[in-house]
Design a protein around this motif. Sequence first.
Motif, PDB file in Angstrom:
ATOM      1  N   LYS A   1      -6.736 -13.589   1.601  1.00  0.00           N
ATOM      2  CA  LYS A   1      -7.820 -12.742   1.100  1.00  0.00           C
ATOM      3  C   LYS A   1      -7.563 -11.282   1.503  1.00  0.00           C
ATOM      4  CE  LYS A   1     -12.857 -12.371   1.210  1.00  0.00           C
ATOM      5  NZ  LYS A   1     -13.728 -12.081   2.339  1.00  0.00           N
ATOM      6  N   ASP A   2      -7.148 -11.121   2.754  1.00  0.00           N
ATOM      7  CA  ASP A   2      -6.851  -9.766   3.221  1.00  0.00           C
ATOM      8  C   ASP A   2      -5.649  -9.197   2.474  1.00  0.00           C
ATOM      9  OD1 ASP A   2      -7.692 -10.461   6.709  1.00  0.00           O
ATOM     10  OD2 ASP A   2      -8.932  -9.766   5.031  1.00  0.00           O
ATOM     11  N   HIS A   3      -4.658 -10.054   2.225  1.00  0.00           N
ATOM     12  CA  HIS A   3      -3.476  -9.601   1.491  1.00  0.00           C
ATOM     13  C   HIS A   3      -3.887  -9.016   0.144  1.00  0.00           C
ATOM     14  CE1 HIS A   3       0.628  -9.709  -0.249  1.00  0.00           C
ATOM     15  NE2 HIS A   3      -0.050  -9.976  -1.363  1.00  0.00           N
ATOM     16  N   LYS A   4      -4.717  -9.767  -0.558  1.00  0.00           N
ATOM     17  CA  LYS A   4      -5.130  -9.334  -1.900  1.00  0.00           C
ATOM     18  C   LYS A   4      -5.908  -8.024  -1.823  1.00  0.00           C
ATOM     19  CE  LYS A   4      -7.600 -10.986  -6.034  1.00  0.00           C
ATOM     20  NZ  LYS A   4      -7.166  -9.809  -6.712  1.00  0.00           N
ATOM     21  N   SER A   5      -6.792  -7.961  -0.848  1.00  0.00           N
ATOM     22  CA  SER A   5      -7.609  -6.757  -0.707  1.00  0.00           C
ATOM     23  C   SER A   5      -6.742  -5.531  -0.406  1.00  0.00           C
ATOM     24  CB  SER A   5      -8.645  -7.028   0.385  1.00  0.00           C
ATOM     25  OG  SER A   5      -9.079  -5.831   0.932  1.00  0.00           O
ATOM     26  N   ILE A   6      -5.781  -5.706   0.495  1.00  0.00           N
ATOM     27  CA  ILE A   6      -4.900  -4.583   0.839  1.00  0.00           C
ATOM     28  C   ILE A   6      -4.050  -4.190  -0.372  1.00  0.00           C
ATOM     29  CG2 ILE A   6      -2.913  -3.878   2.241  1.00  0.00           C
ATOM     30  CD1 ILE A   6      -3.995  -5.851   4.395  1.00  0.00           C
ATOM     31  N   TRP A   7      -3.436  -5.189  -0.988  1.00  0.00           N
ATOM     32  CA  TRP A   7      -2.539  -4.909  -2.120  1.00  0.00           C
ATOM     33  C   TRP A   7      -3.271  -4.225  -3.266  1.00  0.00           C
ATOM     34  CZ3 TRP A   7       2.380  -4.301  -2.828  1.00  0.00           C
ATOM     35  CH2 TRP A   7       2.897  -4.262  -4.126  1.00  0.00           C
ATOM     36  N   ASP A   8      -4.411  -4.805  -3.654  1.00  0.00           N
ATOM     37  CA  ASP A   8      -5.159  -4.243  -4.778  1.00  0.00           C
ATOM     38  C   ASP A   8      -5.641  -2.832  -4.475  1.00  0.00           C
ATOM     39  OD1 ASP A   8      -6.798  -7.365  -5.845  1.00  0.00           O
ATOM     40  OD2 ASP A   8      -4.754  -6.597  -6.114  1.00  0.00           O
ATOM     41  N   SER A   9      -6.191  -2.653  -3.288  1.00  0.00           N
ATOM     42  CA  SER A   9      -6.750  -1.326  -2.991  1.00  0.00           C
ATOM     43  C   SER A   9      -5.655  -0.275  -2.826  1.00  0.00           C
ATOM     44  CB  SER A   9      -7.651  -1.377  -1.765  1.00  0.00           C
ATOM     45  OG  SER A   9      -6.912  -1.758  -0.628  1.00  0.00           O
ATOM     46  N   CYS A  10      -4.519  -0.649  -2.265  1.00  0.00           N
ATOM     47  CA  CYS A  10      -3.443   0.340  -2.123  1.00  0.00           C
ATOM     48  C   CYS A  10      -2.797   0.676  -3.468  1.00  0.00           C
ATOM     49  CB  CYS A  10      -2.393  -0.146  -1.118  1.00  0.00           C
ATOM     50  SG  CYS A  10      -2.964  -0.003   0.594  1.00  0.00           S
ATOM     51  N   CYS A  11      -2.670  -0.321  -4.325  1.00  0.00           N
ATOM     52  CA  CYS A  11      -2.095  -0.045  -5.654  1.00  0.00           C
ATOM     53  C   CYS A  11      -3.028   0.819  -6.486  1.00  0.00           C
ATOM     54  CB  CYS A  11      -1.796  -1.345  -6.400  1.00  0.00           C
ATOM     55  SG  CYS A  11      -0.306  -2.141  -5.793  1.00  0.00           S
ATOM     56  N   GLN A  12      -4.323   0.650  -6.242  1.00  0.00           N
ATOM     57  CA  GLN A  12      -5.275   1.483  -6.964  1.00  0.00           C
ATOM     58  C   GLN A  12      -5.196   2.928  -6.440  1.00  0.00           C
ATOM     59  OE1 GLN A  12      -9.473   0.778  -6.371  1.00  0.00           O
ATOM     60  NE2 GLN A  12      -9.849   1.031  -8.540  1.00  0.00           N
ATOM     61  N   LEU A  13      -4.990   3.038  -5.141  1.00  0.00           N
ATOM     62  CA  LEU A  13      -4.889   4.347  -4.506  1.00  0.00           C
ATOM     63  C   LEU A  13      -3.604   5.057  -4.943  1.00  0.00           C
ATOM     64  CD1 LEU A  13      -6.031   6.285  -2.363  1.00  0.00           C
ATOM     65  CD2 LEU A  13      -4.901   4.883  -0.618  1.00  0.00           C
ATOM     66  N   LEU A  14      -2.506   4.293  -5.055  1.00  0.00           N
ATOM     67  CA  LEU A  14      -1.221   4.875  -5.405  1.00  0.00           C
ATOM     68  C   LEU A  14      -0.534   3.959  -6.415  1.00  0.00           C
ATOM     69  CD1 LEU A  14       0.562   7.311  -4.573  1.00  0.00           C
ATOM     70  CD2 LEU A  14       1.707   5.801  -2.960  1.00  0.00           C
ATOM     71  N   PRO A  15      -0.804   4.167  -7.717  1.00  0.00           N
ATOM     72  CA  PRO A  15      -0.294   3.265  -8.757  1.00  0.00           C
ATOM     73  C   PRO A  15       1.220   2.989  -8.710  1.00  0.00           C
ATOM     74  CG  PRO A  15      -1.905   4.764  -9.696  1.00  0.00           C
ATOM     75  CD  PRO A  15      -1.690   5.205  -8.279  1.00  0.00           C
ATOM     76  N   PRO A  16       2.059   3.944  -8.313  1.00  0.00           N
ATOM     77  CA  PRO A  16       3.489   3.616  -8.254  1.00  0.00           C
ATOM     78  C   PRO A  16       3.820   2.438  -7.340  1.00  0.00           C
ATOM     79  CG  PRO A  16       3.209   6.000  -8.137  1.00  0.00           C
ATOM     80  CD  PRO A  16       1.840   5.408  -8.078  1.00  0.00           C
ATOM     81  N   LEU A  17       2.916   2.100  -6.424  1.00  0.00           N
ATOM     82  CA  LEU A  17       3.174   0.977  -5.513  1.00  0.00           C
ATOM     83  C   LEU A  17       3.294  -0.359  -6.235  1.00  0.00           C
ATOM     84  CD1 LEU A  17       0.898   1.651  -2.422  1.00  0.00           C
ATOM     85  CD2 LEU A  17       3.391   1.681  -2.496  1.00  0.00           C
ATOM     86  N   GLN A  18       2.757  -0.420  -7.435  1.00  0.00           N
ATOM     87  CA  GLN A  18       2.855  -1.666  -8.192  1.00  0.00           C
ATOM     88  C   GLN A  18       4.295  -2.150  -8.312  1.00  0.00           C
ATOM     89  OE1 GLN A  18       0.600  -1.298 -12.008  1.00  0.00           O
ATOM     90  NE2 GLN A  18      -0.259   0.471 -10.965  1.00  0.00           N
ATOM     91  N   LYS A  19       5.248  -1.174  -8.260  1.00  0.00           N
ATOM     92  CA  LYS A  19       6.653  -1.545  -8.394  1.00  0.00           C
ATOM     93  C   LYS A  19       7.343  -1.700  -7.039  1.00  0.00           C
ATOM     94  CE  LYS A  19       6.643  -1.452 -12.859  1.00  0.00           C
ATOM     95  NZ  LYS A  19       7.113  -0.386 -13.737  1.00  0.00           N
ATOM     96  N   ALA A  20       6.587  -1.586  -5.962  1.00  0.00           N
ATOM     97  CA  ALA A  20       7.189  -1.679  -4.633  1.00  0.00           C
ATOM     98  C   ALA A  20       7.491  -3.132  -4.308  1.00  0.00           C
ATOM     99  CB  ALA A  20       6.252  -1.091  -3.590  1.00  0.00           C
ATOM    100  N   LYS A  21       8.575  -3.351  -3.569  1.00  0.00           N
ATOM    101  CA  LYS A  21       8.964  -4.717  -3.225  1.00  0.00           C
ATOM    102  C   LYS A  21       8.359  -5.070  -1.871  1.00  0.00           C
ATOM    103  CE  LYS A  21      12.955  -7.633  -2.516  1.00  0.00           C
ATOM    104  NZ  LYS A  21      14.251  -7.624  -1.878  1.00  0.00           N
ATOM    105  N   ILE A  22       7.655  -6.198  -1.832  1.00  0.00           N
ATOM    106  CA  ILE A  22       7.047  -6.644  -0.573  1.00  0.00           C
ATOM    107  C   ILE A  22       8.122  -7.308   0.276  1.00  0.00           C
ATOM    108  CG2 ILE A  22       5.362  -8.207   0.476  1.00  0.00           C
ATOM    109  CD1 ILE A  22       3.624  -7.827  -2.005  1.00  0.00           C
ATOM    110  N   VAL A  23       8.289  -6.834   1.496  1.00  0.00           N
ATOM    111  CA  VAL A  23       9.320  -7.420   2.360  1.00  0.00           C
ATOM    112  C   VAL A  23       8.753  -8.041   3.629  1.00  0.00           C
ATOM    113  CG1 VAL A  23      11.195  -5.997   1.488  1.00  0.00           C
ATOM    114  CG2 VAL A  23       9.823  -5.161   3.384  1.00  0.00           C
ATOM    115  N   GLY A  24       7.449  -7.936   3.835  1.00  0.00           N
ATOM    116  CA  GLY A  24       6.896  -8.558   5.032  1.00  0.00           C
ATOM    117  C   GLY A  24       5.396  -8.424   5.076  1.00  0.00           C
ATOM    118  N   GLU A  25       4.809  -9.216   5.940  1.00  0.00           N
ATOM    119  CA  GLU A  25       3.364  -9.192   6.136  1.00  0.00           C
ATOM    120  C   GLU A  25       3.104  -9.523   7.588  1.00  0.00           C
ATOM    121  OE1 GLU A  25       1.416 -10.342   2.895  1.00  0.00           O
ATOM    122  OE2 GLU A  25      -0.532  -9.717   3.685  1.00  0.00           O
ATOM    123  N   TRP A  26       2.067  -8.951   8.144  1.00  0.00           N
ATOM    124  CA  TRP A  26       1.884  -9.137   9.587  1.00  0.00           C
ATOM    125  C   TRP A  26       0.437  -8.918   9.968  1.00  0.00           C
ATOM    126  CZ3 TRP A  26       0.844  -6.309  14.064  1.00  0.00           C
ATOM    127  CH2 TRP A  26       1.312  -6.896  15.244  1.00  0.00           C
TER     128      TRP A  26
END
Lengths: 362, 341
Positions: free
Chosen positions: A268-293
């Motif tokens: 749930k936190d992953h989705k919230s972080i991902w969605d909100s950051c991509c909304q904040l900075l749309p180019p992140l949609q193409k960023a490659k996820i390499v880890g989570e912590w």
Amino acid sequence: METWQGWRFATAGGDPVFHDSGAACQWHHVGTPPPWSHSRLWPCCPGHSDLALLGCNNNSDSEAPGHSSDCSEDPTLSRLWNKETFDYLLGQLHSPAAKEMGLFLISGYNLFTEPVPDPSWKNIVLGFRNLTPKELELFPGYSYGWFNTALMLEGRSYLPWLTNRLTERGVKFFHKKVESFQELFAQGVDVVLNCSGIRAGHLQPDPELQPGRGQIIKVLAPWVKHFIITHNLKSGIYNSPYIIPGSEFTVLGGVYQHGNWSEENSAKDHKSIWDSCCQLLPPLQKAKIVGEWSGLRPARPSVRLERERIGLGNLQGEVIHNYGHGGFGITIHWGCAMAAARLLGSILQEKKQLATPPGPRL
Amino acid sequence: MAPPKVAVVGAGVIGLSTALCITETCPSCSVTVLSDQFSPNTTSDVAAGMLIPHTYPDTPTHRQKQWFKETFTYLFAISNSAEASEAGIHLVSGWQVFKSPPKEELPFWSDIVLGFRPMSEAELQKFPQHRFGQAFTTLKCDCPPYLLWLEKRLEATGTQMYTRKVADLWELHGEYDIVVNCAGMGAQQLVGDKQLIPVRGQVLKVHAPWVKLFIRDGDGLTYIYPGVHRVTLGGTREKGSWSLSPDTGTTRDIFDRCCSLEPSLQGAQDIEVKVGLRPSRQCVRVQREVLSQGGVKLPVVHNYGHGAGGFSVHWGTAKEAAHLVGECISALQGSSLRAKL
């Protein structure tokens, strides 16, 4: 344990040096200050032990939910430690060690949904100014903000660098769990520096110390050259997105859960972080996820930085506490370290005076 | 009249962006790009692609400002979209520092870049040899990504691209109705423009991912421009030099000058040396011309001579050139109608 003039010191805590995931996600809780204290609103400066953004301060008098708003620490201390740390590191910036330390300059944005007073750290960082209307066009939903240049100190470089410096000076490292201060006194330790962070409660119960759980996503987005930190004053808890580019990875975050001890990643936190950051900075949609912590910020209404005499008879000694830095440990670490060192200095001074033989009896 | 066939000569940033603008202003045109070099072997690939305008002595300031503004606006929108990483476009903040007072306190482009202001005393302390400075945020177009992205967009419009060395614009007559000359330095030979001279630039492209801010000496000779994967360290401005071979002494000199602005660059890895010849002119030539030979006419639109400022104004000049192509088409259609009478 280092010996110095027959004295033995031990530092309890401090993450095992090559701990890959680093310490708890560091940022701090703005809280919802009561209106009369809005001048003490300190913007959060999120980071992660992997990278911590310095300069913008910490909330030393955070009004975390469930805690009294009684501030047990002078906010000027925190500000002082912040400035000392920033100035010290700024002085290191041009040294050959900077790259090895993981230290570099970075600029970026602090975003708000309404005008706020300037932060107390505005003259500590470089080039502080308000955002222009054109800049705010980049961030729909935010109507006010700051731009400044700050320092980045990447934990994954800094901790090994510190370890090397200590090793050069003869400091020994033991990877073991300390169960009590008494255990160390029994081994002949005279002074313990208690830097045990979130686990300080194991050594001595401290109900004021609570986890401020954070979660972050690590991505590859090398085109991002600025940090972007949002603030949500209304919610009272800053579950508000932030993006912090490091030398290799970019960290996406924005979670603070007071009292949550879980170090498991939450979908749930992953989705919230991902969605909100991509909304904040749309180019992140193409960023490659390499880890989570996930990590636990050692949150406390104020940093515990004080001496304490512990134990009785043969099993007693001095403890210097230095823990409870919440999400701003790296931001103030050097100031705190010097303060702890001064406390050690007083202890030594007292012992020296006691040990001085009495003058001749006349 | 059949859909006009337009040939664009040159596939650097000017050629590709001009071709793209033409497909937008004249969707019925058939556009073909012809060049002896494509990315990664164009002059544009060597450039850092920073949006900091170069001042052309003979182009009116308002025109340069218009070109820069259009380019900045266009790229700004892409930089904040999902396409940004593919296009290689990103914002970057930093400093321009001066040893002696700058000629202009406020350059003409200061209100187009973001957050332009004088540097604070504290910031200037980082540069003990410099006494004045400007801080601002601008855009950077990384190459090859930006050129490859332009090529991809062109392909989507059906534009053909061919590797071909055009020795003379007249070779294209018959095959094409209009020729657009974006040959950069090649225009010197292609159209015999003696006002066009090469200004040689050598740069280093290094791996130093902790460098997040740009630093530029106001003299234009020393600069540090962080890109997506590499940092461009520069540079030189050697007027009249045609040499494309890297010079080792120059490499050392550039590295030393950049390290004195940013000491941490001592730790830079993987140093690549590149050379480009800036196609320099007192004014950018964006102009229509009708070539005439033995009663035969060939409409030409020129768009070359951007020197050190190509990226900064490319979209503005591309739009202007596309507009001129539109005028050529109207003229052709007009004369074709007259021919029928």
